[in-house]
Design a protein around this motif. Structure first.
Motif: not given
Length: 367
Positions: A120-130, A140-152
């Motif tokens: 979600c932090v990318d919204q502060l840089e590039h606007g609303a998430l697609p 350091g703790g995660h390496s993940s590939l995630l697909l989100s249709t609604d960040i909330t």
């Protein structure tokens, strides 16, 4: 602008006490107190040290963020906090502080997911998430590939690390090379002067029968360590810059290759990269190169927003308020293994803690 939710976010999942304030998708303050120097002599994060550092830094960091944003605590529309995943003790400090402030101020409380916040932090840089958003999170703790249709409300894991995360591997190889802690920035720096093709280190889980989107860096870490040990045992000088560059290339090659593949397979024409390792210059460059070749738009926040920070928590909290998501109850607790499929921890349907906006309006901490 004034109608957009004003939210304070608290992040204490690891070794950084982060407090951010956002209005909608506009960043007003991003205050951080890091305890990384206290952990450096141990070669890694010590949970008890991190927890104590959060306790000491919490109130001053919140006060600094409010001053930087030029707002009063009374003006807030909500308080968000990382409820998990992370170090249990560290998380508890943040959750306890957020509950205390929310109760004293009569504001709704939102326990949110650390990984969803990184997206979600990318919204502060590039606007609303697609929507949908494909995200590669590396830290350091995660390496993940995630697909989100609604960040909330809807974040689906496609793949994750099955052993060492990318950032963890950077720290371990830096230690073997005697480069100090944390390893990510120093290896990035040395790699710029090395040859990424000098040593053919293995690419984990890239065979035809391997999981398409999972990651493994334990074998790479072991291969690099043994290569270094063999050089030292033979009395030869270790080419630190070439080792750093070749190791780094092996990591970012796998990360970007799998991320682009996931975008193609899922029909998503953009990729967001977040987490501390997203500050790595070679990862950003190779991702840009491969995304352009595949016709994929790349979104990467500036380095300061990639590492753990309160701004990302505030960003997700503001989105919760904007979409009228249920606030958390007062019995909210930390969950060190909170799954990414739970972007936030909502309260019960009637939200008992927040429907009775505190009868006791304690003169709050900012009277």
């Amino acid at each position: 602008m004034a109608d957009e939710p004003l939210v304070l976010g608290i992040e204490t999942s690891c070794d950084e006490t982060g407090v951010g304030i956002v209005r909608g998708t506009t960043l007003l303050a991003d205050a951080i107190a890091s305890s990384v120097d206290e952990h450096a002599r141990f070669g890694g994060v010590v949970p008890e040290v991190a927890s104590r550092a959060h306790l000491e830094a919490m109130v001053p960091t919140i006060e600094r963020a409010l001053k930087e944003a030029g707002v009063s605590a009374r003006d807030l529309d909500g308080i968000a906090v990382t409820a998990g995943p992370g170090l249990a003790g560290a998380l508890l400090v943040g959750v306890s502080a957020a509950k205390a402030y929310a109760y004293a101020l009569g504001k709704p409380l939102y326990g949110v997911n650390h990984l969803a916040s990184h997206i979600c932090v990318d919204q502060l840089e590039h606007g609303a998430l697609p929507e949908p958003t494909m995200a590669l999170l590396v830290s350091g703790g995660h390496s993940s590939l995630l697909l989100s249709t609604d960040i909330t409300a809807d974040v689906r894991p496609l793949g994750a690390t099955i052993d060492d995360a990318a950032g963890e591997a950077f720290d371990k190889i830096a230690r073997v090379l005697n480069l100090g802690f944390p390893g990510g920035p120093v290896i990035d720096r040395y790699a710029k002067e090395g040859d990424p093709t000098a040593i053919a280190f293995p690419r984990g889980l890239t065979g035809p029968r391997d999981p398409a989107y999972d990651f493994s860096f334990s074998g790479l870490k072991t291969a690099v360590a043994r290569w270094i040990e063999a050089k030292r045992a033979a009395g030869e000088e270790v080419p630190v810059r070439d080792v750093a560059a070749s190791f780094q290339e092996a990591v970012v090659d796998v990360l970007t290759r799998k991320a682009v593949r996931a975008c193609k397979d899922e029909g998503v024409d953009h990729l967001m990269i977040g987490g501390g390792v997203a500050a790595n210059t070679r990862l950003r460059a190779l991702a840009q190169e491969r995304c352009e070749a595949a016709g994929i738009r790349l979104r990467v926040p500036r380095p300061k927003l990639c590492t753990d920070n309160g701004a990302m928590v505030a960003a997700l909290g503001a989105e919760m308020v904007a979409r009228d998501r249920a606030a958390s109850d007062w019995d909210l607790s930390a969950d060190s293994s909170l799954p990414v499929t739970e972007p936030h921890v909502p309260g019960s349907a009637h939200r008992p803690g927040h429907d009775q906006v505190h009868e006791v309006s304690m003169e709050n901490l900012y009277s």
